[in-house]
Scaffold this active site. Structure first.
Site, PDB file in Angstrom:
ATOM      1  N   LYS A 181      37.886  38.216  45.461  1.00 21.74           N
ATOM      2  CA  LYS A 181      37.313  38.637  46.464  1.00 21.74           C
ATOM      3  C   LYS A 181      37.696  39.163  47.742  1.00 21.74           C
ATOM      4  CE  LYS A 181      33.804  37.319  44.272  1.00 21.74           C
ATOM      5  NZ  LYS A 181      34.948  36.243  42.907  1.00 21.74           N
ATOM      6  N   ASN A 182      36.856  40.080  48.418  1.00 17.16           N
ATOM      7  CA  ASN A 182      37.437  41.354  50.263  1.00 17.16           C
ATOM      8  C   ASN A 182      37.983  40.155  50.751  1.00 17.16           C
ATOM      9  OD1 ASN A 182      35.124  42.360  48.209  1.00 17.16           O
ATOM     10  ND2 ASN A 182      34.017  43.461  50.239  1.00 17.16           N
TER      11      ASN A 182
END
EC number: 2.6.1.59
Length: 376
Positions: A181-182
């Site tokens: 994920k970011n």
């Protein structure tokens, strides 16, 4: 090799993890867990954020808070990760899959109402690629049918819908901080709680069914077992890793968005020539550059493109295999209506490398190789 993903690292992660060790508090709800919770609350406006061991566990908590029971039905897309369904199947519910929109790969909001029965208890919109589902319509349906809305915003941190942060619109929202994920803590997630009246129950479930959170705040002189629960607290070392990224969340966002825009700009000629399709971001949606994908003509062409890119040192990957075709999907769920787009579109979609710190030259190389493939 141009990697598909490299977990984010900003430079302060090691320092903060060392600080957690020096605090002599590496279990749950230490200094950095609290800092992460507050950051999420301040950034999103949610009434309460509770860091968890995964987005899967955040969704399991939401299912418990929603009091999902055997025989209940929960509406969701089939084009999603297994955790979306698992959380409710574990409670004995049936997953009712609905077709997706081909433009965003999100659940088709116009098909939800027809899937509702007297057993339906909740709707679970999945914000694919950090692009919001059509939440006004979904919330209206839920209100009229007295249903809960649990947002699977695993990919939606820093995304919004009409000015509202994803994960804060429904009754509950679930974030992921997995290494893909970011923003990452390796393995981790967060439960967002919209209504203050549900906070105490959430804290009890998260703390093994005890009122331990109230004890630590000095609200009671001893804690005890008061309800069924589990252990959903992440280590403060994981939270320390995450907090280093949350401190510079805008920098990470801008970096990823620059990569996303470079892809879009350089691949638009292929789109205009009719070779590929590019992501669609509807009006009112602000995405977070979680993912950049293209759509090939069909499964055969996508497979050939993956092979071509790999031969040229580029890692590209397809995504979800629709759940309704899986053995467990057939055992624990059913597809309502026609599978017009879910399977077809999933077989066309190809994700390109995108991570914090990906050099522009590499992005341009990926674009050039894709153009080379279609020139042949």
């Amino acid at each position: 090799m141009i990697n598909f993903n490299i977990p984010p690292f900003t430079g302060k992660e090691t320092e903060y993890m060392t600080k957690a060790i020096q605090n002599h508090k590496i279990s749950g709800d230490g200094e950095f867990t609290k800092k992460c919770n507050k950051w999420i609350e301040d950034k999103t406006g949610t009434a309460k954020a509770l860091l968890t061991t995964s987005c899967t566990h955040a969704t399991e908590m939401a299912a418990l808070l929603a009091d999902i029971k055997p025989g209940d039905e929960v509406i969701m897309p089939s084009y999603t990760f297994v955790s979306t369904a698992d959380a409710f199947v574990l409670r004995g519910a049936t997953a009712v899959f609905v077709d997706i929109r081909p433009d965003t790969m999100n659940i088709d909001e116009t098909l939800i109402e027809d899937a509702i029965t007297d057993k339906t208890r909740a709707i679970v919109p999945v914000h694919y690629a950090g692009v919001s589902c059509e939440m006004d319509t979904i919330m209206d349906i839920a209100k009229r049918h007295n249903l809960l809305v649990i947002e699977d915003a695993a990919q939606g941190v820093m995304s919004s819908y009409k000015g509202k942060a994803l994960g804060t619109i429904g009754d509950y929202g679930c974030f992921s901080f997995h290494e893909t994920k970011n923003y990452s803590m390796g393995e981790g997630g967060c439960l967002l709680i919209r209504d203050e009246k549900n906070i105490e129950d959430a804290e009890i479930i998260r703390e093994k069914g005890t009122n331990r959170s109230k004890f630590f705040r000095g609200q009671i002189d001893k804690y005890t077992w008061v309800e069924a629960g589990s252990s959903y607290l992440p280590s403060d070392m994981n939270a320390a890793y995450l907090y280093a990224q949350l401190e510079v969340a805008d920098k990470i966002y801008d970096d990823r968005m620059s990569t996303w825009n470079t892809y879009y700009e350089n691949l638009t000629p292929l789109k205009e020539a009719g070779y590929i399709e590019l992501p669609v971001v509807p009006e009112g949606c602000v995405h977070n550059a979680h993912m950049f994908y293209i759509k090939a003509k069909d499964l055969e062409e996508r497979s050939a493109l993956i092979k071509f890119l790999k031969e040229n040192g580029i890692s590209s990957v397809f995504h979800y295999i629709p759940l309704h075709g899986a053995p467990a999907g057939q055992k624990f769920g059913r597809f309502h209506g026609e599978d017009k787009y879910t399977t077809k579109e999933s077989e066309r979609l190809l994700r390109l490398p995108l991570y914090y710190g990906l050099e522009k030259e590499k992005v341009l190389t990926v674009c050039e190789k894709i153009k080379e493939f279609y020139s042949k």
